[in-house]
Design a protein around this motif. Structure first.
Motif, PDB file in Angstrom:
ATOM      1  N   HIS A 107       1.096  -1.572  -0.073  1.00 44.97           N
ATOM      2  CA  HIS A 107      -0.054   0.041  -0.137  1.00 44.97           C
ATOM      3  C   HIS A 107       0.629   1.246   0.268  1.00 44.97           C
ATOM      4  CE1 HIS A 107       0.130  -1.919   4.443  1.00 44.97           C
ATOM      5  NE2 HIS A 107       0.672  -0.154   4.296  1.00 44.97           N
ATOM      6  N   LEU A 108       0.352   2.425  -0.526  1.00 45.33           N
ATOM      7  CA  LEU A 108       0.643   3.886  -0.354  1.00 45.33           C
ATOM      8  C   LEU A 108      -0.395   4.270  -0.186  1.00 45.33           C
ATOM      9  CD1 LEU A 108       3.219   5.393  -1.058  1.00 45.33           C
ATOM     10  CD2 LEU A 108       2.098   5.467  -3.491  1.00 45.33           C
ATOM     11  N   MET A 109       0.217   4.706   1.545  1.00 50.52           N
ATOM     12  CA  MET A 109      -0.952   5.882   1.850  1.00 50.52           C
ATOM     13  C   MET A 109      -0.017   7.742   1.461  1.00 50.52           C
ATOM     14  SD  MET A 109      -3.014   3.945   2.117  1.00 50.52           S
ATOM     15  CE  MET A 109      -3.490   2.576   2.776  1.00 50.52           C
ATOM     16  N   PHE A 110      -1.422   8.399   1.837  1.00 52.44           N
ATOM     17  CA  PHE A 110      -0.510   9.986   2.019  1.00 52.44           C
ATOM     18  C   PHE A 110      -1.470  10.299   2.748  1.00 52.44           C
ATOM     19  CE2 PHE A 110      -0.497   9.283  -2.415  1.00 52.44           C
ATOM     20  CZ  PHE A 110       0.860   9.728  -2.548  1.00 52.44           C
ATOM     21  N   ASP A 111      -0.593  11.152   4.276  1.00 49.27           N
ATOM     22  CA  ASP A 111      -1.417  11.121   5.186  1.00 49.27           C
ATOM     23  C   ASP A 111      -1.471  13.221   5.181  1.00 49.27           C
ATOM     24  OD1 ASP A 111      -1.801   8.882   6.470  1.00 49.27           O
ATOM     25  OD2 ASP A 111       0.778   9.142   7.201  1.00 49.27           O
ATOM     26  N   TRP A 112      -1.910  13.935   5.945  1.00 56.26           N
ATOM     27  CA  TRP A 112      -2.220  15.316   6.336  1.00 56.26           C
ATOM     28  C   TRP A 112      -2.525  15.673   6.882  1.00 56.26           C
ATOM     29  CZ3 TRP A 112      -7.129  18.066   5.721  1.00 56.26           C
ATOM     30  CH2 TRP A 112      -6.382  19.627   5.524  1.00 56.26           C
ATOM     31  N   HIS A 113      -1.971  16.433   8.216  1.00 55.23           N
ATOM     32  CA  HIS A 113      -1.870  17.109   9.450  1.00 55.23           C
ATOM     33  C   HIS A 113      -2.883  18.401   9.415  1.00 55.23           C
ATOM     34  CE1 HIS A 113       0.241  14.240  11.737  1.00 55.23           C
ATOM     35  NE2 HIS A 113       1.002  14.380  10.939  1.00 55.23           N
ATOM     36  N   PRO A 114      -3.989  18.278   9.183  1.00 56.24           N
ATOM     37  CA  PRO A 114      -5.840  19.329   9.203  1.00 56.24           C
ATOM     38  C   PRO A 114      -4.952  20.325  10.522  1.00 56.24           C
ATOM     39  CG  PRO A 114      -6.376  17.492   9.221  1.00 56.24           C
ATOM     40  CD  PRO A 114      -5.402  17.765   9.653  1.00 56.24           C
ATOM     41  N   SER A 115      -3.837  20.242  11.662  1.00 59.58           N
ATOM     42  CA  SER A 115      -3.261  21.189  12.444  1.00 59.58           C
ATOM     43  C   SER A 115      -1.955  21.169  12.701  1.00 59.58           C
ATOM     44  CB  SER A 115      -4.099  21.246  13.633  1.00 59.58           C
ATOM     45  OG  SER A 115      -3.651  21.825  14.931  1.00 59.58           O
ATOM     46  N   THR A 116      -0.912  22.508  12.669  1.00 59.08           N
ATOM     47  CA  THR A 116       0.479  22.585  12.393  1.00 59.08           C
ATOM     48  C   THR A 116       0.826  23.478  14.159  1.00 59.08           C
ATOM     49  OG1 THR A 116       0.605  24.315  11.507  1.00 59.08           O
ATOM     50  CG2 THR A 116       0.296  22.223  10.315  1.00 59.08           C
ATOM     51  N   ASP A 117      -0.095  23.153  14.914  1.00 53.45           N
ATOM     52  CA  ASP A 117      -0.207  23.645  16.461  1.00 53.45           C
ATOM     53  C   ASP A 117       0.328  22.722  17.104  1.00 53.45           C
ATOM     54  OD1 ASP A 117      -0.257  24.937  18.789  1.00 53.45           O
ATOM     55  OD2 ASP A 117      -2.652  25.852  18.674  1.00 53.45           O
ATOM     56  N   HIS A 118       1.254  23.270  17.745  1.00 51.77           N
ATOM     57  CA  HIS A 118       2.041  21.363  18.478  1.00 51.77           C
ATOM     58  C   HIS A 118       1.723  21.798  20.324  1.00 51.77           C
ATOM     59  CE1 HIS A 118       4.755  22.451  15.776  1.00 51.77           C
ATOM     60  NE2 HIS A 118       6.168  23.002  16.392  1.00 51.77           N
ATOM     61  N   ASP A 119       0.412  22.849  20.436  1.00 51.31           N
ATOM     62  CA  ASP A 119      -0.115  22.998  21.618  1.00 51.31           C
ATOM     63  C   ASP A 119      -1.561  22.538  21.473  1.00 51.31           C
ATOM     64  OD1 ASP A 119       1.722  23.968  22.488  1.00 51.31           O
ATOM     65  OD2 ASP A 119       1.416  25.830  22.357  1.00 51.31           O
ATOM     66  N   ASN A 120      -1.345  21.868  20.560  1.00 49.49           N
ATOM     67  CA  ASN A 120      -3.635  21.811  20.115  1.00 49.49           C
ATOM     68  C   ASN A 120      -3.382  20.047  19.901  1.00 49.49           C
ATOM     69  OD1 ASN A 120      -6.402  20.879  18.974  1.00 49.49           O
ATOM     70  ND2 ASN A 120      -6.079  23.486  18.553  1.00 49.49           N
ATOM     71  N   ILE A 121      -4.257  19.604  20.485  1.00 50.25           N
ATOM     72  CA  ILE A 121      -4.575  18.371  20.712  1.00 50.25           C
ATOM     73  C   ILE A 121      -4.779  17.725  18.906  1.00 50.25           C
ATOM     74  CG2 ILE A 121      -6.771  18.344  20.949  1.00 50.25           C
ATOM     75  CD1 ILE A 121      -4.174  15.156  22.061  1.00 50.25           C
ATOM     76  N   LEU A 122      -5.317  18.778  18.392  1.00 46.27           N
ATOM     77  CA  LEU A 122      -5.734  18.322  16.692  1.00 46.27           C
ATOM     78  C   LEU A 122      -4.609  18.009  15.989  1.00 46.27           C
ATOM     79  CD1 LEU A 122      -8.385  20.617  16.159  1.00 46.27           C
ATOM     80  CD2 LEU A 122      -8.337  18.226  16.223  1.00 46.27           C
ATOM     81  N   ASP A 123      -3.117  18.615  16.398  1.00 50.29           N
ATOM     82  CA  ASP A 123      -2.032  18.614  16.051  1.00 50.29           C
ATOM     83  C   ASP A 123      -1.836  16.926  15.312  1.00 50.29           C
ATOM     84  OD1 ASP A 123       0.762  18.660  15.410  1.00 50.29           O
ATOM     85  OD2 ASP A 123       1.499  18.257  16.640  1.00 50.29           O
ATOM     86  N   LYS A 124      -1.991  15.947  16.569  1.00 51.55           N
ATOM     87  CA  LYS A 124      -2.246  14.739  16.066  1.00 51.55           C
ATOM     88  C   LYS A 124      -2.907  13.786  15.388  1.00 51.55           C
ATOM     89  CE  LYS A 124      -0.256  14.386  21.257  1.00 51.55           C
ATOM     90  NZ  LYS A 124       0.630  14.893  20.961  1.00 51.55           N
ATOM     91  N   PHE A 125      -4.118  14.664  14.659  1.00 54.05           N
ATOM     92  CA  PHE A 125      -5.049  13.563  13.884  1.00 54.05           C
ATOM     93  C   PHE A 125      -4.359  13.588  12.928  1.00 54.05           C
ATOM     94  CE2 PHE A 125      -8.608  14.512  11.051  1.00 54.05           C
ATOM     95  CZ  PHE A 125      -9.820  13.729  11.565  1.00 54.05           C
ATOM     96  N   ILE A 126      -4.799  13.174  12.330  1.00 52.39           N
ATOM     97  CA  ILE A 126      -4.490  13.110  10.668  1.00 52.39           C
ATOM     98  C   ILE A 126      -5.356  12.300  10.229  1.00 52.39           C
ATOM     99  CG2 ILE A 126      -2.009  12.517  11.030  1.00 52.39           C
ATOM    100  CD1 ILE A 126      -2.196   8.971  10.140  1.00 52.39           C
ATOM    101  N   LEU A 127      -5.414  13.144   8.548  1.00 54.58           N
ATOM    102  CA  LEU A 127      -6.306  12.483   7.604  1.00 54.58           C
ATOM    103  C   LEU A 127      -5.647  11.869   6.241  1.00 54.58           C
ATOM    104  CD1 LEU A 127      -8.510  15.293   6.448  1.00 54.58           C
ATOM    105  CD2 LEU A 127      -8.880  13.102   8.076  1.00 54.58           C
ATOM    106  N   THR A 128      -6.470  10.489   5.941  1.00 51.55           N
ATOM    107  CA  THR A 128      -4.980   9.321   5.231  1.00 51.55           C
ATOM    108  C   THR A 128      -5.651   9.344   3.880  1.00 51.55           C
ATOM    109  OG1 THR A 128      -4.067   8.788   7.116  1.00 51.55           O
ATOM    110  CG2 THR A 128      -4.063   7.406   5.249  1.00 51.55           C
TER     111      THR A 128
END
Length: 231
Positions: A93-114
């Motif tokens: 498989h080949l997957m592309f990940d995108w982090h909608p948030s790049t704020d280190h202090d935000n929990i959304l920083d860990k969230f990814i769409l693939t």
């Protein structure tokens, strides 16, 4: 004097190594540019290599395998019936990940769409049904070895798209972290067939209905844990 010089050198070397590691990390999260992962989930066990391409984007390539064998005995028409299931799945498989948030202090920083896809060099399953003992058809008794067996086969598309979401960098340390993802492959409409042998050969005429019943199984859900080692 030599001891003090050596101690000072070690301190300076430590700071230098930390600075190099910091330069190799991407601006989002605390991820290195390259990591390798061991994976386990509903698509089997496998391994990935991930490369962070830019601030919010990453790409992963890997393989997964899922051999599955299961046997049971149940009662069909008051007679013991053997059911044997064999499934063999393996993909690259080949997957592309995108982090909608790049704020280190935000929990959304860990969230990814693939989004991505896979090539399955193995993606089929087989079910074999046999009666065990004496099968009674009215007043007629038929031994199981004369009755025959029913065999169902199913196979999906070789190339399948994927979409999912997940969390990266949870329970993390400097050199490793854990991740979690859920998603699904769209496997397409499967090719399915049903055949019988000996006295059960007449059931081959039900192959069309068997294929219709399985035509709705077009998705492969994925729930997966990742153990990531930073390079």
């Amino acid at each position: 004097m030599n001891i003090k010089f050596t101690f000072l050198s070690l301190i300076l070397l430590t700071f230098a190594v930390n600075e190099i590691q910091a330069q190799n990390r991407t601006p989002y999260g605390d991820f290195p540019n390259v990591s390798v992962s061991a994976t386990a989930g509903t698509q089997g066990i496998g391994a990935d290599v991930k490369v962070n391409l830019s601030q919010p984007f990453g790409v992963r390539a890997g393989v997964s395998i899922l051999p599955f064998n299961w046997q049971t005995v149940y009662t069909g028409r008051s007679e013991p019936t053997n059911l044997k299931l064999d499934a063999d799945f393996a993909n690259a498989h080949l997957m592309f990940d995108w982090h909608p948030s790049t704020d280190h202090d935000n929990i959304l920083d860990k969230f990814i769409l693939t989004v991505g896809g896979a090539y399955w060099w193995k993606d089929k399953g087989t079910a074999v049904i046999t009666y065990n003992g004496i099968y009674k058809y009215g007043d007629i008794e038929i031994p199981s070895d004369q009755l025959g067996e029913l065999q169902g086969k199913v196979q999906w598309n070789k190339v399948t798209p994927y979409i999912g979401v997940g969390l990266d960098d949870i329970f993390s340390a400097r050199t490793f972290d854990f991740g979690f993802s859920i998603g699904t492959y769209y496997m397409g409409k499967p090719d399915a067939s049903l055949t019988g042998t000996k006295l059960l050969a007449a059931n081959t005429s039900n192959s069309e209905q068997f294929a219709k019943n399985l035509s709705y199984y077009r998705f492969l859900p994925v729930v997966q844990l990742n153990f990531n080692i930073h390079l």
